[in-house]
Design a protein around this motif. Structure first.
Motif, mmCIF file in Angstrom:
data_model
loop_
_atom_site.group_PDB
_atom_site.id
_atom_site.type_symbol
_atom_site.label_atom_id
_atom_site.label_comp_id
_atom_site.label_asym_id
_atom_site.label_seq_id
_atom_site.Cartn_x
_atom_site.Cartn_y
_atom_site.Cartn_z
ATOM 1 N N GLN A 1 -6.048 4.785 0.317
ATOM 2 C CA GLN A 1 -4.842 4.349 -0.350
ATOM 3 C C GLN A 1 -4.399 5.462 -1.303
ATOM 4 O OE1 GLN A 1 -3.346 1.866 1.236
ATOM 5 N NE2 GLN A 1 -3.012 0.691 -0.627
ATOM 6 N N PRO A 2 -3.308 6.169 -0.999
ATOM 7 C CA PRO A 2 -2.901 7.293 -1.841
ATOM 8 C C PRO A 2 -2.491 6.835 -3.231
ATOM 9 C CG PRO A 2 -1.159 6.719 -0.300
ATOM 10 C CD PRO A 2 -2.362 5.905 0.083
ATOM 11 N N VAL A 3 -2.834 7.640 -4.217
ATOM 12 C CA VAL A 3 -2.385 7.356 -5.580
ATOM 13 C C VAL A 3 -0.903 7.683 -5.664
ATOM 14 C CG1 VAL A 3 -2.605 7.979 -7.998
ATOM 15 C CG2 VAL A 3 -4.654 7.806 -6.573
ATOM 16 N N ILE A 4 -0.117 6.719 -6.104
ATOM 17 C CA ILE A 4 1.333 6.896 -6.198
ATOM 18 C C ILE A 4 1.707 6.946 -7.668
ATOM 19 C CG2 ILE A 4 3.584 5.889 -5.670
ATOM 20 C CD1 ILE A 4 2.282 4.506 -3.288
ATOM 21 N N GLU A 5 2.335 8.038 -8.050
ATOM 22 C CA GLU A 5 2.793 8.184 -9.436
ATOM 23 C C GLU A 5 4.306 8.045 -9.472
ATOM 24 O OE1 GLU A 5 1.171 11.191 -12.002
ATOM 25 O OE2 GLU A 5 -0.389 11.670 -10.540
ATOM 26 N N ILE A 6 4.793 7.188 -10.361
ATOM 27 C CA ILE A 6 6.230 7.074 -10.558
ATOM 28 C C ILE A 6 6.540 7.245 -12.037
ATOM 29 C CG2 ILE A 6 6.470 5.552 -8.565
ATOM 30 C CD1 ILE A 6 6.912 3.235 -10.443
ATOM 31 N N GLU B 1 2.887 -3.037 -11.167
ATOM 32 C CA GLU B 1 1.730 -2.225 -11.535
ATOM 33 C C GLU B 1 0.437 -3.016 -11.366
ATOM 34 O OE1 GLU B 1 0.642 0.914 -15.072
ATOM 35 O OE2 GLU B 1 1.559 -1.007 -15.634
ATOM 36 N N ALA B 2 0.459 -4.293 -11.712
ATOM 37 C CA ALA B 2 -0.733 -5.134 -11.567
ATOM 38 C C ALA B 2 -1.077 -5.386 -10.094
ATOM 39 C CB ALA B 2 -0.518 -6.468 -12.285
ATOM 40 N N ASP B 3 -0.063 -5.423 -9.258
ATOM 41 C CA ASP B 3 -0.266 -5.711 -7.833
ATOM 42 C C ASP B 3 -0.733 -4.501 -7.033
ATOM 43 O OD1 ASP B 3 0.498 -8.304 -8.265
ATOM 44 O OD2 ASP B 3 2.573 -8.016 -7.606
ATOM 45 N N HIS B 4 -0.572 -3.295 -7.622
ATOM 46 C CA HIS B 4 -0.897 -2.073 -6.876
ATOM 47 C C HIS B 4 -1.877 -1.228 -7.693
ATOM 48 C CE1 HIS B 4 2.247 -2.570 -3.747
ATOM 49 N NE2 HIS B 4 2.913 -3.174 -4.717
ATOM 50 N N PRO B 5 -3.176 -1.352 -7.423
ATOM 51 C CA PRO B 5 -4.180 -0.575 -8.168
ATOM 52 C C PRO B 5 -4.016 0.936 -7.992
ATOM 53 C CG PRO B 5 -5.193 -2.373 -6.935
ATOM 54 C CD PRO B 5 -3.790 -2.289 -6.472
ATOM 55 N N ASN B 6 -3.405 1.345 -6.892
ATOM 56 C CA ASN B 6 -3.223 2.776 -6.631
ATOM 57 C C ASN B 6 -1.951 3.335 -7.258
ATOM 58 O OD1 ASN B 6 -1.705 1.197 -4.796
ATOM 59 N ND2 ASN B 6 -1.428 2.967 -3.443
#
Length: 348
Positions: free
Chosen positions: A27-32, A54-59
């Motif tokens: 699961q790639p780390v996604i930065e926004i 943010e809570a729904d997506h640990p990555n």
């Protein structure tokens, strides 16, 4: 439990422990980067959505930047806009690795971008936040309440009647209209660029809201008092009359430019909110929309020249303008005041 079973369980635990980081790495780390304003209604509505996503997506890693009261964050916002080659007029804005979302951002839009990045798909262009119906309606309203330019144009056509040459009336009239179109267009482009590059974007929206509210109230008040507060300044009227007396092709062009500039008080209450909305669009999109908007804006002038060409006396049109201008100001005032209120509560 025998030794063989223990060995098997131990092996399974080791394998699972080894697979966990591998699965997590898949699961790639996604930065926004999320830019918002403390007093921005759109941002206030978006903040809980951002927290939920943010809570729904640990990555997912979200960098938050408040730009209304933090100059450093605002400079970062400018850097992002330069990096992405875009012109965003305000917040909220979310920058992903290869695209951005702005304006009335929904949870579905953000989730869609996250899913796209996770799937390794390429960038897609965000949908425009300015609708064609909005441009058409505001353009029609702005054109109809443009009493200042109407008055100058009707006087020009009246002076042309002595020539008894319909072809010349059309040519000179269209020259005037083209000058109005180009001048209004250049004013719009100049204001959009001022909003974006003068470093004052965070204050522009508030200023536009104040102007719209004041212009709306003034026009409504003028309906009851019979005054013409937002009209061509008195000092400009002698110069306009002198230019009308010549009634030549070059004079028509100069008159169109002059009448548009001195008549801006008549239309600025609608034009500024439109320009504010367009400043949030990509540059090419904003220009195309502005070209289209200004075509809608000048349509009433073509209606006037058509009426004169087919036999309507310009003096009758001027009498009609005078008799109806109070109601036009009331209509314009209500529309402009409504725009200001909708901007104030964050609908626009």
């Amino acid at each position: 439990m025998n030794s063989r079973t223990i060995r098997l369980l131990t092996l399974q635990i080791i394998i699972v422990s080894l697979l966990i980081p591998i699965i997590a790495a898949a699961q790639p780390v996604i930065e926004i980067n999320y830019f918002y304003g403390k007093d921005c209604p759109h941002c206030q509505a978006l903040n809980p959505i951002i927290d939920e996503i943010e809570a729904d997506h640990p990555n997912l890693v979200i960098h938050r930047y408040e730009v209304y009261y933090n100059d450093t964050n605002y400079e970062i916002f400018d850097e992002f806009r330069d990096r992405y080659g875009i012109k965003v007029g305000g917040v909220p804005v979310i920058f992903f690795n290869d695209t951005y979302l702005s304006g009335d951002i929904t949870k579905e839009e953000i989730e869609r971008e996250i899913a796209r990045i996770e799937a390794g798909e390429t960038d897609k262009t965000p949908e425009s936040k300015v609708s064609i119906p909005f441009l058409i309606i505001s353009g029609i309203v702005n054109g109809l309440i443009n009493l200042c330019t109407f008055a100058v144009f009707i006087l020009l056509l009246t002076s042309l009647l002595i020539l008894n040459d319909r072809r010349k009336i059309i040519i000179i009239g269209i020259t005037f209209i083209i000058a109005v179109y180009l001048t209004y267009l250049l004013v719009g482009v100049g204001l959009i660029n001022t909003f974006l590059f003068a470093g004052t974007e965070r204050y522009i929206r508030s200023a536009v809201i104040i102007i719209a509210l004041l212009a709306g109230v003034i026009n409504i008040r003028d309906f009851f008092t019979g005054e013409s507060t937002l009209a061509i300044p008195k000092f400009a009227k002698p110069g306009i009359k002198r230019m009308i007396e010549y009634a030549s092709l070059p004079t028509a062009g100069v008159l169109g430019v002059f009448a548009t500039l001195v008549g801006l008080p008549c239309t600025v209450g609608v034009y500024l909110p439109v320009l504010t909305a367009l400043s949030a669009e990509p540059p090419l999109q904003a220009i195309l929309y502005l070209l289209f908007y200004n075509i809608i804006y000048i349509l009433p002038l073509f209606g006037i020249i058509a009426l004169v060409y087919f036999g309507t006396d310009p003096e009758e049109l001027d009498e009609m303008r005078e008799s109806k201008k109070r109601y036009v100001r009331l209509f314009g005032g209500i529309v402009i005041l409504s725009i200001g209120i909708l901007m104030l509560i964050g609908v626009i």
